[in-house]
Write a protein that holds these residues in place. Structure first.
Motif, PDB file in Angstrom:
ATOM      1  N   GLN A 162       0.811  -1.220   0.000  1.00  0.00           N
ATOM      2  CA  GLN A 162       0.000   0.000   0.000  1.00  0.00           C
ATOM      3  C   GLN A 162       0.848   1.275   0.000  1.00  0.00           C
ATOM      4  OE1 GLN A 162      -3.231   0.518  -0.436  1.00  0.00           O
ATOM      5  NE2 GLN A 162      -3.651  -1.668  -0.634  1.00  0.00           N
ATOM      6  N   GLY A 163       2.027   1.257   0.560  1.00  0.00           N
ATOM      7  CA  GLY A 163       2.852   2.461   0.623  1.00  0.00           C
ATOM      8  C   GLY A 163       3.452   2.862  -0.705  1.00  0.00           C
ATOM      9  N   ILE A 164       3.434   1.991  -1.694  1.00  0.00           N
ATOM     10  CA  ILE A 164       4.022   2.288  -3.000  1.00  0.00           C
ATOM     11  C   ILE A 164       2.958   2.916  -3.892  1.00  0.00           C
ATOM     12  CG2 ILE A 164       5.078   1.288  -5.064  1.00  0.00           C
ATOM     13  CD1 ILE A 164       6.220  -0.907  -3.240  1.00  0.00           C
ATOM     14  N   SER A 165       3.275   4.091  -4.431  1.00  0.00           N
ATOM     15  CA  SER A 165       2.330   4.797  -5.292  1.00  0.00           C
ATOM     16  C   SER A 165       2.279   4.144  -6.667  1.00  0.00           C
ATOM     17  CB  SER A 165       2.748   6.257  -5.451  1.00  0.00           C
ATOM     18  OG  SER A 165       1.958   6.873  -6.446  1.00  0.00           O
ATOM     19  N   LEU A 166       1.071   3.985  -7.175  1.00  0.00           N
ATOM     20  CA  LEU A 166       0.904   3.428  -8.508  1.00  0.00           C
ATOM     21  C   LEU A 166       0.603   4.523  -9.537  1.00  0.00           C
ATOM     22  CD1 LEU A 166      -1.143   0.205  -7.705  1.00  0.00           C
ATOM     23  CD2 LEU A 166       1.313   0.502  -7.854  1.00  0.00           C
ATOM     24  N   ALA A 167       0.769   5.777  -9.127  1.00  0.00           N
ATOM     25  CA  ALA A 167       0.472   6.895 -10.011  1.00  0.00           C
ATOM     26  C   ALA A 167       1.472   7.004 -11.165  1.00  0.00           C
ATOM     27  CB  ALA A 167       0.448   8.195  -9.224  1.00  0.00           C
ATOM     28  N   ASN A 168       2.721   6.662 -10.917  1.00  0.00           N
ATOM     29  CA  ASN A 168       3.752   6.750 -11.948  1.00  0.00           C
ATOM     30  C   ASN A 168       3.796   5.428 -12.719  1.00  0.00           C
ATOM     31  OD1 ASN A 168       6.123   6.787 -13.463  1.00  0.00           O
ATOM     32  ND2 ASN A 168       7.207   8.022 -11.949  1.00  0.00           N
ATOM     33  N   ARG A 169       3.141   5.392 -13.868  1.00  0.00           N
ATOM     34  CA  ARG A 169       3.013   4.160 -14.654  1.00  0.00           C
ATOM     35  C   ARG A 169       4.358   3.561 -15.049  1.00  0.00           C
ATOM     36  NH1 ARG A 169      -2.122   1.861 -16.312  1.00  0.00           N
ATOM     37  NH2 ARG A 169      -3.548   3.308 -15.391  1.00  0.00           N
ATOM     38  N   SER A 170       5.324   4.396 -15.409  1.00  0.00           N
ATOM     39  CA  SER A 170       6.606   3.844 -15.845  1.00  0.00           C
ATOM     40  C   SER A 170       7.323   3.142 -14.689  1.00  0.00           C
ATOM     41  CB  SER A 170       7.494   4.916 -16.478  1.00  0.00           C
ATOM     42  OG  SER A 170       7.850   5.888 -15.524  1.00  0.00           O
ATOM     43  N   GLU A 171       7.188   3.679 -13.484  1.00  0.00           N
ATOM     44  CA  GLU A 171       7.810   3.027 -12.322  1.00  0.00           C
ATOM     45  C   GLU A 171       7.111   1.709 -11.985  1.00  0.00           C
ATOM     46  OE1 GLU A 171      10.668   3.799 -10.651  1.00  0.00           O
ATOM     47  OE2 GLU A 171      10.851   5.218 -12.318  1.00  0.00           O
ATOM     48  N   VAL A 172       5.793   1.706 -12.055  1.00  0.00           N
ATOM     49  CA  VAL A 172       5.044   0.484 -11.762  1.00  0.00           C
ATOM     50  C   VAL A 172       5.312  -0.561 -12.849  1.00  0.00           C
ATOM     51  CG1 VAL A 172       2.759  -0.498 -11.341  1.00  0.00           C
ATOM     52  CG2 VAL A 172       3.302   1.778 -10.500  1.00  0.00           C
ATOM     53  N   THR A 173       5.444  -0.116 -14.098  1.00  0.00           N
ATOM     54  CA  THR A 173       5.765  -1.045 -15.181  1.00  0.00           C
ATOM     55  C   THR A 173       7.104  -1.723 -14.905  1.00  0.00           C
ATOM     56  OG1 THR A 173       4.442   0.156 -16.815  1.00  0.00           O
ATOM     57  CG2 THR A 173       6.179  -1.264 -17.668  1.00  0.00           C
ATOM     58  N   LYS A 174       8.052  -0.984 -14.374  1.00  0.00           N
ATOM     59  CA  LYS A 174       9.349  -1.585 -14.016  1.00  0.00           C
ATOM     60  C   LYS A 174       9.167  -2.661 -12.952  1.00  0.00           C
ATOM     61  CE  LYS A 174      12.034   2.546 -15.041  1.00  0.00           C
ATOM     62  NZ  LYS A 174      12.804   3.661 -14.458  1.00  0.00           N
ATOM     63  N   ILE A 175       8.316  -2.413 -11.990  1.00  0.00           N
ATOM     64  CA  ILE A 175       8.068  -3.384 -10.921  1.00  0.00           C
ATOM     65  C   ILE A 175       7.446  -4.658 -11.495  1.00  0.00           C
ATOM     66  CG2 ILE A 175       6.670  -3.868  -8.864  1.00  0.00           C
ATOM     67  CD1 ILE A 175       6.990  -0.862  -8.147  1.00  0.00           C
ATOM     68  N   VAL A 176       6.414  -4.507 -12.321  1.00  0.00           N
ATOM     69  CA  VAL A 176       5.717  -5.697 -12.818  1.00  0.00           C
ATOM     70  C   VAL A 176       6.539  -6.440 -13.867  1.00  0.00           C
ATOM     71  CG1 VAL A 176       3.428  -4.822 -12.209  1.00  0.00           C
ATOM     72  CG2 VAL A 176       4.275  -4.492 -14.526  1.00  0.00           C
ATOM     73  N   THR A 177       7.274  -5.734 -14.704  1.00  0.00           N
ATOM     74  CA  THR A 177       8.111  -6.442 -15.675  1.00  0.00           C
ATOM     75  C   THR A 177       9.257  -7.161 -14.966  1.00  0.00           C
ATOM     76  OG1 THR A 177       9.366  -4.435 -16.215  1.00  0.00           O
ATOM     77  CG2 THR A 177       7.515  -4.983 -17.650  1.00  0.00           C
ATOM     78  N   GLY A 178       9.727  -6.587 -13.872  1.00  0.00           N
ATOM     79  CA  GLY A 178      10.728  -7.286 -13.060  1.00  0.00           C
ATOM     80  C   GLY A 178      10.165  -8.559 -12.458  1.00  0.00           C
ATOM     81  N   ALA A 179       8.922  -8.500 -12.002  1.00  0.00           N
ATOM     82  CA  ALA A 179       8.265  -9.695 -11.447  1.00  0.00           C
ATOM     83  C   ALA A 179       8.105 -10.779 -12.518  1.00  0.00           C
ATOM     84  CB  ALA A 179       6.906  -9.324 -10.857  1.00  0.00           C
ATOM     85  N   ILE A 180       7.779 -10.357 -13.735  1.00  0.00           N
ATOM     86  CA  ILE A 180       7.653 -11.304 -14.844  1.00  0.00           C
ATOM     87  C   ILE A 180       8.998 -11.941 -15.151  1.00  0.00           C
ATOM     88  CG2 ILE A 180       7.247 -11.465 -17.347  1.00  0.00           C
ATOM     89  CD1 ILE A 180       5.035  -9.308 -16.940  1.00  0.00           C
ATOM     90  N   ALA A 181      10.040 -11.130 -15.236  1.00  0.00           N
ATOM     91  CA  ALA A 181      11.357 -11.625 -15.585  1.00  0.00           C
ATOM     92  C   ALA A 181      11.929 -12.560 -14.513  1.00  0.00           C
ATOM     93  CB  ALA A 181      12.322 -10.456 -15.807  1.00  0.00           C
ATOM     94  N   LEU A 182      11.643 -12.268 -13.269  1.00  0.00           N
ATOM     95  CA  LEU A 182      12.244 -13.034 -12.167  1.00  0.00           C
ATOM     96  C   LEU A 182      11.388 -14.176 -11.657  1.00  0.00           C
ATOM     97  CD1 LEU A 182      13.798 -10.051 -10.197  1.00  0.00           C
ATOM     98  CD2 LEU A 182      14.976 -11.715 -11.653  1.00  0.00           C
ATOM     99  N   ARG A 183      10.180 -14.345 -12.188  1.00  0.00           N
ATOM    100  CA  ARG A 183       9.291 -15.434 -11.731  1.00  0.00           C
ATOM    101  C   ARG A 183      10.036 -16.773 -11.791  1.00  0.00           C
ATOM    102  NH1 ARG A 183       5.522 -16.716 -15.855  1.00  0.00           N
ATOM    103  NH2 ARG A 183       6.949 -18.376 -16.317  1.00  0.00           N
TER     104      ARG A 183
END
Length: 186
Positions: A162-183
């Protein structure tokens, strides 16, 4: 097909990636039924766009599925289902397909078809999708994907605190693409 996008990834020169985006879909239950029945006409990755942030997010899942296919490590039965599975950050196939795939009530869809030997022609892919999906095709752009995204679905699917802002799409995209790559590696 009004808004379909066809790309060629440099790492996979013999593959074409076709991506479509649809709104006002009225036959999701039928598509899902045919997909689960193994109808080969439905050999597409049908993704719920509420859990998609951007075109980069889509391409990360496609790239992960293609690299897993090339390495001989697919976890699902088809490349199409592997693309949907690749969106998830966990190894739980059933849960990931449920969270990211089509459901009976889907009213919008992101659809991916990867042609690994370039035997299918782009026009035939779009014509086939017009016969499958009862909905409105819109251009595949980050802006249109963003309109369909549900940020709380992203937060839930990727377990973003909850503390991480999802307003910055490019930053959130980095988080989710990292999750995809590291799964599977963590």
């Amino acid at each position: 097909m009004m808004g379909g996008l066809t790309l060629h990834l440099p790492q996979f020169p013999h593959s074409s990636v076709h991506i479509g985006l649809y709104t006002s879909v009225s036959n999701a239950a039928t598509i899902r039924k045919e997909l689960l029945a193994g109808n080969t006409r439905y050999s597409y990755a049908f993704v719920d766009p509420r859990g998609v942030l951007s075109l980069a997010h889509v391409l990360a899942a496609v790239y992960r599925a293609l690299t897993d296919m090339q390495a001989g490590t697919l976890r699902t039965k088809t490349l199409s289902s592997e693309i949907v599975f690749a969106f998830g950050g966990t190894m739980n196939i059933a849960e990931t397909l449920r969270r990211f795939g089509i459901n009976d009530n889907s009213d919008s869809l992101l659809v991916v078809k990867v042609d690994t030997d370039q035997m299918e022609r782009t026009n035939s892919v779009w014509n086939e999708l017009e016969g499958i999906i009862q909905g409105t095709s819109i251009p595949v752009t980050d802006e249109n994907i963003e309109k369909l995204t549900d940020i709380e679905t992203i937060r839930k699917n990727y377990k973003i605190q909850q503390g991480i802002s999802l307003a910055n799409r490019s930053e959130v995209t980095k988080i989710v693409t990292g999750a995809i790559a590291l799964r599977g590696y963590l």
